[in-house]
Design a protein around this motif. Sequence first.
Motif: not given
Lengths: 364, 565
Positions: A220-225
Amino acid sequence: MSSNQSIPMLMLNDIHKFYDRLEVLKGISLDVTKGELVTFVGPSGCGKTTLLRVIGGFTPFDSGEVILDGQRIDHLPPNLRDTRICFQNYALFPHMTVAENISYGLKIKKWKKNKIQERVEELLRLVKLEGLGGRMIDKLSGGQQQRVAVARALSLEPKVLLLDEPLSNLDANLRLTMRGEIRKLQERLKITTIFVTHDQFEAMSISDRIVVMKEGVIQQIGSPIEIYERPENEFIASFVGYVNFLDGVVERVDLRPDMATVSTPVGEINFVPERNFNVGDKVKLVIRPETINMSRSEPANGDNILQGEVEIGMYVGSLAKYTVQVKGERMIIDQTNPRETGIFKENEKIYLTIPKNIHVLRKN
Amino acid sequence: MAKAEILSIPQRNLWEKIKTFINAELIHILAAILFLLLAIFLLYPILAVLIKSIKSPDGLTLSYYAKFFVKGYYFQSLLNTLMLGFINTVVCLTVGFCMAYLTTRGPLSLRKPLKFIAMMPLIAPPYLFAISLIILFGRNGILTMALGLKWSIYGFSGVVIAQTLAFIPLAYLMIENTLMSLNPNLEESAYDLGASETRIIRTITIPLLAPGILKAGLLVFVMTIAEFGNAAILGGRTPFLAPDTYQMIIGEADFEMGSVLSVILIIPCIIIFFLHSYLLTGKKFTTIGGKPVASEPRKMTPLVKIPFLIISCLAGLVILISFGVVFISSFTRLLGVKNEIVFSHILNFDSNRAIYNSIQVSLIAAFIGAIIGTLLAYVIVRGKFFGRTFIEMVSLSGFALPGTVIGIGYLLAFNTPPIKLTGGIMILALNCVFRFLAVGVEAGISKLHQINIEIEEASADLGANFMTTFYKIVLPIMFPAFIAGFIYTFMTAIVSLSAVVFLVSPGFELAAVKIFDAAAYGEIGIASATTMKLVVIVIFCMVILNYITKKTGFDVSQKKRSVTV
Ligand SMILES: Nc1ncnc2c1ncn2[C@@H]1O[C@H](COP(=O)(O)OP(=O)(O)OP(=O)(O)O)[C@@H](O)[C@H]1O
Ligand SMILES: [Mg+2]
């Protein structure tokens, strides 16, 4: 200016890498925007270092493309790439002083003597090592060595900075401080950075985006939240922090208000669906320990109230950790600010409230 | 009854006291005995040489030394020897570095074969190369005849070539070791910062390797100037210290001048021995932890690759050819002159007799050497008494001392009562024991460092006395070291020439001496065949060592790296 912003500084296209028969990178693709700090996390051996070495030009790979600032750099050796790597062990030249280490690259680029001196001082100021230019490397503390490594890597203003577990050799407190400093420095210089770490909390606190890897595949790639609250699978959920998983089957889906009900071993639980679910879907609820509420008396109103019995309680100061038995399921609960809520005793009967905005994974 | 008891108590107490004393002091008693042996068989012979060189019938004198410096011939011999050492060291380090760089940084496909060739000379006695050079470039040499060469292999250049080939593995192994222990991230960081490969080698690799290279250089230097065989066989009219000593003693029976030459030869060896141990304890570049990274094959630039390859391949080719011609020559009547296949060299009675004698002597030496070595190691590591490091130094010094000097020392020391050994087989064996003691001692020390002393202490706590602890705990763990010491001593002893050449008695010839004589008399076939037999024996020993390493996980070959030498 805006076009400059939209072209990614670094693009990885479908990178595959084999060591003998072992496929270590299984098609890695990623765009990193200019000035962004992207963190790679994943268990040991998942290919993080290998990927950094591929970007830096140290490790030949089998297929795919590495594009830096719009140009393919696959064929270039490390000394002709505008990337700079900081190895986990810093790899500072032990036979040189701090200043000689930092100016190593500048001399190769044939900078003038006085310019070199200016630049070295500027960098020493930047990493808060003023006055230590004449020291030998082995006369520095671990934290200072780490700063020298960063300064050396920044000396030629690379387009991309690659940091391989830069803080793993420091003790816990120093790690916290350095983490903050690296982030501040990175934001100030707006330098595109790839940061590799084992430590999920480090990743959470420092990154613009996190890339979770497992066995050579990006999960997965995403912001920490996003990664923490909406993990896309069980692995990611459990890799980043602790999770209570509850298996269940969707019983009812209401549209107005938007609400779904799942039957689980602990009873029916309502949640606000983040996407479409159908009745009969097999799902897994992802319930973070700190989202569950505990109380002695039954909460006045609300759904998702369960009864349980405290099995183990552990007071850790900033929070209290409990293991609670709910109808044969064991759940971990963190109560923040335990002074206010009071400490629950072992074997105490208590009520749990599970929030409705929980994350739900569809099982395949 | 009560009375009897009272009477018997003091008696038992005394006996107990003696036992306790022996138990408590056993390690010191052992140390004393071992030191006595070292003193008799290592220090005393050297002292005997020293005394001989300054004693005249009417008291002490320096006249022999004066003669050395006045007579141009002797002084020339010293200059030649130092020059030989210097040139050889530079060449060996260069070739060793190129080969080691290629086998640690170069293309994967090249690494194994190149390493194999670089190590090949280890299985041969050093003088194999003298023989091969005679076959190729001697008066009737294959190439001399084929190319009509005017150049004679007998002389300075011949000795340099033979010595270089013989000591390539030493330089190679030590440099390879340091190259491998260098964190590859260091070179990669320099690469990353924009450095070219030549620049990396110049600014990172060599400076960081400098202590290791210097150490290797010192060892090659000492080994070369002390080496006897090549210089004696190929020296021709060019004087060198080691063969000149032999000439003085055996040819002219001039023990005084022989001793002077020996002392002169010892001086650089001792200086370097101390320099070396100083370097060993000296500063070492360390970097902080982190996982070690396997060095991935880097694309070498042609600028580095081509010259390195040329140098390595040239050296490798000569090594291979040398082995080849000596092998072929063992089955040829006279290679280059009478090229017909014969088995007479291989079957030669004297040659086989000499081999048999050598095996006998080496077995005795290996057995005694391994025992003394193991005990010494124990005393050095576990003893807590003053003078421990001195014992260690003395026991390791045998290797640093030129064989010729120890040979003369034994001749002088054990020719007359109280200890008369000359003419026997024991003097040959003992001389090997104490010259090559370092191997067993070092193997033992490294093994003991792996054992936690707490195991021994725990055993002592459980009431076991020193003997029991040593017997039940230490010995079994030390066994691999013992075997390693045994085989190494055997291997080294069986090919060694420089000391025993002084000590063999007529009628009991050793293989190495037989080869030396045969080469001198032009019986190249017999020299070759006997050399090949030694090669086979050494290979056999290495196979056993390899087996032990696999079986016990005790890397004896690792030890060898620091010791061979
Ligand atoms: N030079 C090499 N030769 C063969 N296999 C290798 C090599 N380097 C790495 N590997 C293998 O590739 C895989 C990925 O290794 P890598 O070092 O990239 O993992 P990592 O994610 O950085 O792990 P860690 O968190 O422990 O640093 C591992 O299975 C490793 O054993
Ligand atoms: Mg790694």
